[in-house]
Motif scaffolding. Structure first.
Motif, short mmCIF file in Angstrom:
data_model
loop_
_atom_site.label_atom_id
_atom_site.label_comp_id
_atom_site.label_asym_id
_atom_site.label_seq_id
_atom_site.Cartn_x
_atom_site.Cartn_y
_atom_site.Cartn_z
N ALA A 147 29.89 -0.85 3.83
CA ALA A 147 31.19 -0.51 4.42
C ALA A 147 32.25 -1.51 4.00
CB ALA A 147 31.07 -0.46 5.94
N GLU A 148 31.85 -2.75 3.84
CA GLU A 148 32.79 -3.82 3.52
C GLU A 148 33.26 -3.79 2.06
OE1 GLU A 148 32.77 -8.72 3.77
OE2 GLU A 148 30.99 -7.63 3.04
N CYS B 3 36.67 -2.85 0.94
CA CYS B 3 37.65 -3.63 1.71
C CYS B 3 37.86 -5.01 1.11
CB CYS B 3 37.18 -3.76 3.16
SG CYS B 3 36.76 -2.20 3.96
N ALA C 121 40.37 -0.51 1.32
CA ALA C 121 40.05 0.22 2.54
C ALA C 121 40.17 -0.73 3.73
CB ALA C 121 38.65 0.82 2.46
N PHE D 259 38.51 -2.35 6.97
CA PHE D 259 37.14 -2.56 7.45
C PHE D 259 36.91 -2.07 8.87
CE2 PHE D 259 33.77 -5.07 9.45
CZ PHE D 259 32.69 -4.64 8.67
N GLU E 204 38.11 0.35 10.38
CA GLU E 204 38.00 1.81 10.30
C GLU E 204 36.64 2.22 9.77
OE1 GLU E 204 40.11 4.96 7.42
OE2 GLU E 204 41.51 3.98 8.82
N ARG E 205 36.19 1.55 8.74
CA ARG E 205 34.88 1.87 8.17
C ARG E 205 33.74 1.41 9.09
NH1 ARG E 205 34.49 3.42 2.92
NH2 ARG E 205 32.57 2.26 2.54
N LYS F 61 32.60 4.00 11.66
CA LYS F 61 31.62 4.98 11.20
C LYS F 61 30.21 4.40 11.24
CE LYS F 61 30.39 8.11 7.43
NZ LYS F 61 28.96 7.76 7.55
#
Length: 204
Positions: A46-47, A50, A55, A57, A59-60, A63
């Motif tokens: 996810a990172e 970012c 992106a 982080f 927000e990700r 999820k």
């Protein structure tokens, strides 16, 4: 001896390490210590975008939390994500080097939320002369463009720059650019090992 005009330090594993309770904090997200390593794989995935500012982080992370059953809130998960602490002995070395007139910069791959925490909550904005976070440069180690932007910004040649990182791959990448570089891991080596490198290179 080569005269070092700039010291670049990685953050994780050189200046800071996880707090003792971080693993247990992360375990709350995934439901147990046994799954923390699997969770970390998801967190690093996810990172990744970012780290270069592509992106957001938190927000990700939302999820990732959903995938793991939403056991904790986003706020609690972010506290676990930033459960890091600087090493007082290493920061004392930084203070001494800066007092001797050599600028010290943090050169670290970080996403924006964690970078902001390090800058403001950990006080790095006043403990270092410069902070070069990958999310701000939109480039990350070992990309030569990451290092070259630092050298251009500070008007310092690679051959007069000393870089310390806990990742040998990144150390080797910087050496290919002509940087003086050493591997040091705060998780397994005492601060005295780092001090010895700095003394050998004439910074202390």
């Amino acid at each position: 001896m080569r005269k070092v005009e700039l010291l670049l330090l990685d953050a994780d594993g050189v200046v800071q390490i996880d707090t003792p309770d971080r693993k247990h904090m992360l375990a709350k997200i995934c439901g147990g210590i046994a799954d923390v390593e699997k969770l970390m794989i998801d967190l690093f995935d996810a990172e990744l975008p970012c780290l270069t500012g592509q992106a957001d982080f938190p927000e990700r992370l939302q999820k990732v939390l959903a995938d793991w059953g939403n056991r904790v809130s986003l706020e609690e998960a972010l506290i676990a994500w930033t459960a890091i602490e600087p090493n007082a002995e290493v920061l004392d070395l930084v203070d001494s080097i800066r007092a001797n007139g050599t600028p010290v910069a943090l050169a670290s791959s970080q996403e924006a939320f964690r970078a902001s925490y390090m800058k403001n909550e950990l006080g790095y904005i006043s403990r270092f002369d410069h902070l070069f976070f990958s999310c701000d440069l939109q480039k990350m180690k070992p990309d030569p463009a990451y290092f070259n932007e630092i050298f251009t910004t500070l008007s310092t040649p690679p051959s007069r720059s000393l870089f310390i990182d806990d990742n040998q791959k990144l150390v080797d990448a910087s050496k290919e650019l002509g940087v003086i570089a050493f591997r040091y891991d705060l998780n397994s080596e005492p601060a005295s090992k780092l001090k010895a490198i700095l003394v050998e290179e004439g910074l202390l």
